[in-house]
Write an enzyme that holds these catalytic residues in place. Structure first.
Site, mmCIF file in Angstrom:
data_model
loop_
_atom_site.group_PDB
_atom_site.id
_atom_site.type_symbol
_atom_site.label_atom_id
_atom_site.label_comp_id
_atom_site.label_asym_id
_atom_site.label_seq_id
_atom_site.Cartn_x
_atom_site.Cartn_y
_atom_site.Cartn_z
ATOM 1 N N ASP A 39 26.628 -9.634 32.898
ATOM 2 C CA ASP A 39 25.645 -8.694 32.987
ATOM 3 C C ASP A 39 25.159 -8.451 34.611
ATOM 4 O O ASP A 39 24.864 -7.505 35.096
ATOM 5 C CB ASP A 39 24.055 -9.106 32.139
ATOM 6 C CG ASP A 39 23.759 -10.557 32.525
ATOM 7 O OD1 ASP A 39 24.456 -11.154 33.327
ATOM 8 O OD2 ASP A 39 22.714 -10.810 32.208
ATOM 9 N N GLY A 126 20.309 -22.622 25.676
ATOM 10 C CA GLY A 126 21.139 -21.511 25.992
ATOM 11 C C GLY A 126 20.569 -20.280 25.072
ATOM 12 O O GLY A 126 21.427 -19.377 24.920
ATOM 13 N N LEU A 127 19.567 -20.416 24.291
ATOM 14 C CA LEU A 127 19.267 -19.234 23.477
ATOM 15 C C LEU A 127 17.945 -18.363 23.710
ATOM 16 O O LEU A 127 17.491 -17.761 23.088
ATOM 17 C CB LEU A 127 19.001 -19.808 21.936
ATOM 18 C CG LEU A 127 20.177 -20.718 21.391
ATOM 19 C CD1 LEU A 127 19.753 -21.400 19.959
ATOM 20 C CD2 LEU A 127 21.413 -19.824 21.212
ATOM 21 N N SER A 128 17.865 -18.454 25.044
ATOM 22 C CA SER A 128 16.884 -17.882 25.749
ATOM 23 C C SER A 128 15.413 -18.041 25.457
ATOM 24 O O SER A 128 14.678 -17.114 25.040
ATOM 25 C CB SER A 128 16.955 -16.159 25.457
ATOM 26 O OG SER A 128 18.317 -16.058 25.916
ATOM 27 N N SER A 129 14.953 -19.279 25.297
ATOM 28 C CA SER A 129 13.571 -19.627 25.054
ATOM 29 C C SER A 129 12.828 -19.197 26.391
ATOM 30 O O SER A 129 11.676 -18.419 25.809
ATOM 31 C CB SER A 129 13.243 -21.129 24.886
ATOM 32 O OG SER A 129 13.608 -21.836 26.166
ATOM 33 N N GLU A 163 11.097 -13.453 35.998
ATOM 34 C CA GLU A 163 12.060 -14.690 35.931
ATOM 35 C C GLU A 163 12.703 -14.795 37.504
ATOM 36 O O GLU A 163 12.715 -15.898 37.955
ATOM 37 C CB GLU A 163 12.974 -14.587 34.864
ATOM 38 C CG GLU A 163 14.026 -15.784 34.746
ATOM 39 C CD GLU A 163 14.002 -16.854 33.613
ATOM 40 O OE1 GLU A 163 13.456 -16.097 32.656
ATOM 41 O OE2 GLU A 163 14.572 -17.430 33.951
ATOM 42 N N ASP A 175 19.423 -11.454 28.706
ATOM 43 C CA ASP A 175 18.492 -12.086 27.621
ATOM 44 C C ASP A 175 17.154 -11.416 27.177
ATOM 45 O O ASP A 175 16.641 -11.267 26.084
ATOM 46 C CB ASP A 175 18.183 -13.469 28.220
ATOM 47 C CG ASP A 175 19.256 -14.276 28.736
ATOM 48 O OD1 ASP A 175 20.415 -13.917 28.107
ATOM 49 O OD2 ASP A 175 19.332 -15.354 29.335
ATOM 50 N N TYR A 225 25.167 -21.659 38.608
ATOM 51 C CA TYR A 225 24.943 -19.897 38.239
ATOM 52 C C TYR A 225 24.777 -19.355 39.489
ATOM 53 O O TYR A 225 25.539 -18.146 39.671
ATOM 54 C CB TYR A 225 23.647 -19.782 37.450
ATOM 55 C CG TYR A 225 23.433 -18.391 36.790
ATOM 56 C CD1 TYR A 225 23.918 -18.195 35.589
ATOM 57 C CD2 TYR A 225 22.886 -17.731 37.534
ATOM 58 C CE1 TYR A 225 23.590 -16.975 35.135
ATOM 59 C CE2 TYR A 225 22.332 -16.286 36.824
ATOM 60 C CZ TYR A 225 22.806 -16.013 35.774
ATOM 61 O OH TYR A 225 22.889 -14.762 35.157
HETATM 62 C C1 GLA Z 1 22.204 -16.608 31.335
HETATM 63 C C2 GLA Z 1 21.437 -15.624 31.839
HETATM 64 C C3 GLA Z 1 21.832 -14.147 31.576
HETATM 65 C C4 GLA Z 1 23.420 -13.964 31.565
HETATM 66 C C5 GLA Z 1 24.081 -15.257 30.923
HETATM 67 C C6 GLA Z 1 25.473 -15.312 31.059
HETATM 68 O O1 GLA Z 1 21.831 -16.520 29.946
HETATM 69 O O2 GLA Z 1 19.903 -15.554 31.746
HETATM 70 O O3 GLA Z 1 21.428 -13.019 32.355
HETATM 71 O O4 GLA Z 1 23.969 -13.926 33.101
HETATM 72 O O5 GLA Z 1 23.338 -16.498 31.500
HETATM 73 O O6 GLA Z 1 26.321 -14.424 30.450
#
Ligand code: GLA
Length: 391
Positions: A39, A126-129, A163, A175, A225
């Site tokens: 992304d 890793g599920l975007s809380s 964020e 996300d 990251y």
């Molecule tokens: C996290 C980041 C996303 C993306 C993923 C990896 O979830 O928040 O923007 O970069 O890692 O694909």
């Protein structure tokens, strides 16, 4: 799905009764099916929204105070709408504060509110809380303020900005976009450079999406990251010798990359870039085979994605590898990979419905044997993006 009546009782118990109506909003978590670490390189991703996430109950106050509470964390806090600053000791409340500041900066008047959050996504899985608390706040407050036809793409963008700038986490747009724009039984093919997107039916017939949570806390995720992001920028710089206009790796075709990869000086940086360009290509192939109903081919691409994240991008780690490698051995599994940023968090597998029970049992046991950790599994459906829910 959260029990909204129960949440409403809690709301009244914590904030007291009032004649003002309480409204409820839900933003889901997300699972990315393929297209990882693409992304922020302006490439494709292919996530789906989950059916659970963060529920927000909200009610107008007579003053200019924002009062925050959560069923997940003990910290409660009341602040003035004129005092929206990042404060470390405000912990989780900084997420909604960042979004509220973005809204204010965009000219949305924000009145005083009592707000209760209830999160169903395990934190750090890793599920975007975090995206779900941001987007539910961006959407819910605009709804309360009477904004007509709320622009969900803008809600995602302002949440991402919060964020990046308020929380200081350099995430991409995937996300927040998935959480805002999800659609039941569809994955989202999103081009992250232009934000062009398409909802693609995810028809998996007898196959289920099974999420496996490694329950490994993602320790160094932020620094690693940011390091990956910097390496991708370095690759772009080196490739500018051949493509002076190049801004993002996602702007290159696989052929262009292969022909000029030698321009990238560092071997490690070359590996990172190779992952990105090939992963973007895998997303395109994945959507093609999905449309053709070839789930077996889709599964193979998921496996290829994991191998590349393990060997080239190096963001998997022992726990994710152990879980995915165990999943690959179970009959009835078409594909399995890590999902999200990596270094812990979750895996996603495509498993025949008759094999799900055996899958959970075998992968769970083998994972514990190898890592000493206990995994959690969820059989998941793809749900809608952020919305108001009835109380
Ligand atoms: C996290 C980041 C996303 C993306 C993923 C990896 O979830 O928040 O923007 O970069 O890692 O694909």
């Amino acid at each position: 799905m959260a029990d909204v009546q129960m949440l409403k009782s809690k709301f009244n118990e914590w904030f007291g009764e009032s004649a003002e109506p309480v409204r409820a909003f839900l933003a889901p978590g997300r699972v990315n099916l393929i297209g990882e670490h693409t992304d922020y390189n302006g490439g494709y991703v292919f996530p789906g929204a989950l059916t659970f996430g963060t529920t927000m109950l909200i009610r107008r106050r007579p003053d200019d105070q924002l009062s925050f509470a959560s069923t997940n964390f003990p910290l409660r806090q009341q602040i003035s709408i004129r005092d929206i600053e990042f404060r470390k000791e405000h912990e989780w409340i900084n997420y909604p504060k960042g979004v509220i500041r973005e809204l204010q900066q965009r000219g949305v008047t924000v009145h005083g509110y009592d707000i209760l959050y209830h999160g169903e996504i395990p934190n750090g899985s890793g599920l975007s809380s975090s995206a779900s608390i941001e987007v539910v706040t961006a959407y819910g407050i605009q709804a309360m303020e009477g904004v007509s036809a709320i622009d969900k793409v803008q809600a995602a963008l302002l949440s991402q900005k919060a964020e990046n700038e308020f929380m200081g986490v350099q995430c991409g747009i995937m996300d927040q976009f998935a959480v805002a724009m999800g659609k039941e039984n569809h994955a989202i093919l999103l081009m992250c450079d232009t934000l062009e997107y398409e909802h693609v039916p995810f028809e998996s017939g007898a196959y289920k999406l099974v999420i496996g949570n490694t329950n490994k806390k993602r320790g160094l995720v932020d620094s690693a990251y940011n390091e990956r992001r910097a390496q991708c920028e370095q690759a772009v710089q080196d490739l500018q010798a051949a493509f002076p206009e190049l801004k993002l790796l996602g702007q290159l075709t696989l052929e262009q990359f292969n022909e000029h990869a030698h321009l990238i000086q560092s071997g490690i940086v070359r590996k990172r870039a190779k992952h990105v360009v090939e992963e973007i290509d895998r997303v395109k192939q994945a959507v093609q085979v999905l449309r053709a109903g070839d789930l077996a081919a889709f599964g193979k691409l998921m496996n290829g994605s994991h191998e590349s994240l393990r060997d080239l991008y190096e963001v998997t780690g022992a726990e994710l590898d152990a879980m995915v490698e165990a999943a690959w051995q179970v009959p009835g599994v078409l594909g399995a990979r890590m999902t999200g940023a990596g270094f812990g968090g979750c895996t996603v597998s495509l498993v025949h419905e008759d094999s799900v029970e055996r899958f959970i049992d075998k992968v769970g046991k083998e994972y514990t044997e190898k890592t000493g950790l206990v995994a959690d599994f969820y059989v998941c459906q793809i749900g809608d993006g952020v919305k108001e829910i009835k109380i």
